[in-house]
Design an enzyme around this catalytic site. Structure first.
Site, mmCIF file in Angstrom:
data_model
loop_
_atom_site.group_PDB
_atom_site.id
_atom_site.type_symbol
_atom_site.label_atom_id
_atom_site.label_comp_id
_atom_site.label_asym_id
_atom_site.label_seq_id
_atom_site.Cartn_x
_atom_site.Cartn_y
_atom_site.Cartn_z
ATOM 1 N N GLY A 15 -18.934 27.762 -27.683
ATOM 2 C CA GLY A 15 -20.110 27.602 -27.608
ATOM 3 C C GLY A 15 -20.982 27.192 -29.000
ATOM 4 N N SER A 16 -20.426 26.736 -29.994
ATOM 5 C CA SER A 16 -21.109 26.212 -31.105
ATOM 6 C C SER A 16 -22.339 25.052 -30.915
ATOM 7 C CB SER A 16 -20.256 25.910 -32.194
ATOM 8 O OG SER A 16 -19.690 24.538 -31.872
ATOM 9 N N HIS A 112 -18.387 14.625 -26.701
ATOM 10 C CA HIS A 112 -16.928 14.360 -26.862
ATOM 11 C C HIS A 112 -16.699 14.220 -28.431
ATOM 12 C CE1 HIS A 112 -12.913 13.206 -26.053
ATOM 13 N NE2 HIS A 112 -12.942 12.250 -26.736
ATOM 14 N N GLY A 146 -14.634 9.270 -14.138
ATOM 15 C CA GLY A 146 -13.510 9.319 -15.105
ATOM 16 C C GLY A 146 -13.428 10.099 -16.133
HETATM 17 C C1 GRF Z 1 -16.632 20.062 -28.999
HETATM 18 O O1 GRF Z 1 -15.928 19.386 -30.023
HETATM 19 C C2 GRF Z 1 -16.899 18.896 -27.856
HETATM 20 O O2 GRF Z 1 -16.929 17.831 -28.255
HETATM 21 C C3 GRF Z 1 -15.626 19.188 -27.059
HETATM 22 O O3 GRF Z 1 -15.296 20.587 -26.990
HETATM 23 C C4 GRF Z 1 -15.789 21.393 -28.247
HETATM 24 C C5 GRF Z 1 -16.711 22.381 -27.676
HETATM 25 O O4 GRF Z 1 -16.946 23.111 -28.870
HETATM 26 N N1 GRF Z 1 -16.029 18.738 -25.740
HETATM 27 P P1 GRF Z 1 -17.966 24.412 -28.870
HETATM 28 O O5 GRF Z 1 -17.553 25.240 -27.548
HETATM 29 O O6 GRF Z 1 -19.233 23.908 -28.570
HETATM 30 O O7 GRF Z 1 -17.842 25.078 -29.960
#
Ligand code: GRF
Length: 218
Positions: A15-16, A112, A146
């Protein structure tokens, strides 16, 4: 000023990105409000972040449903109860289903950890390290059916440095994500990104207020 954009944030893990969104909202840099946090995993640390702030938090665990379509419908129903303007996938590790896609078509965004269309899917930082690219980054895009294929809204470049492994690269990419995701949400809230089909930008891409262009993060 318009009402803050109401966000339903979907999470699976740490959840960062949720934390970064909340911090940006707190300091007035993101005109939004998190109306709910939904996880497909009961143990996701991100849920704790939501609870600490008394944000409506819900678990819709895929494992609890015999059919994926049932899980998809229940997740959609729970999100509808929150009446969000935008659904934000912030580390949500499942493909969204057809019910959710249909209900919020064009209003679901994802962050992403790569410069799409390069390295879609799982383990994007590892894919980038293995491919020995010199620059990767992160992408915020609209979600379609997709795997990380929907229209790109904004990207930030992040260099690979000597000695990087997937973990060090991912940590650097996440710093970029934490700036980019709130910036995109703020641009949508302010009407500078219009989530039509296709999404469009108001103003020139070179306009510094347009988050399409962002400086590399080192
Ligand atoms: C992030 O790097 C995001 O790009 C990917 O999953 C990760 C989630 O990180 N989809 P967090 O849980 O928000 O720390």
């Amino acid at each position: 000023m318009s009402e803050p954009l109401k966000l339903a944030v979907l999470v699976s893990g740490r959840g960062s990105n949720l934390s970064a969104l909340l911090a940006a909202i707190d300091k007035g840099a993101c005109h939004a409000r998190v109306v709910g946090v939904l996880s497909d995993r009961p143990g996701a640390a991100a849920l704790e972040l939501a609870r600490e702030r008394a944000i409506d938090s819900r678990v819709v665990a895929a494992k609890a449903y015999a059919e994926r379509a049932e899980w998809d419908r229940e997740l959609t129903r729970q999100i509808e109860q929150l009446t969000p303007d935008l659904v934000v996938l912030a580390g949500f590790m499942r493909l969204v289903g057809s019910a959710l896609l249909a209900r919020y078509a064009g209003r679901i965004i994802n962050v992403h950890p790569a410069l799409l269309p390069a390295f879609p899917g799982l383990d994007a930082p590892l894919q980038a390290v293995r491919a020995r690219v010199s620059i990767s980054g992160c992408t915020v895009h609209v979600v379609d059916a997709g795997v990380d294929t929907g229209p790109v809204l904004a990207q930030a470049a992040v260099p690979l440095l000597p000695g990087d492994d997937a973990a060090t690269l991912h940590a650097r990419i996440q710093r970029a994500e934490h700036a980019l995701l709130p910036a995109v949400v703020h641009a949508i809230a302010g009407g500078r990104i219009l989530l039509g089909n296709p999404p469009t930008y108001v103003g020139e891409p070179s306009d510094p207020t347009n988050c399409l262009v962002s400086p590399p993060v080192v």
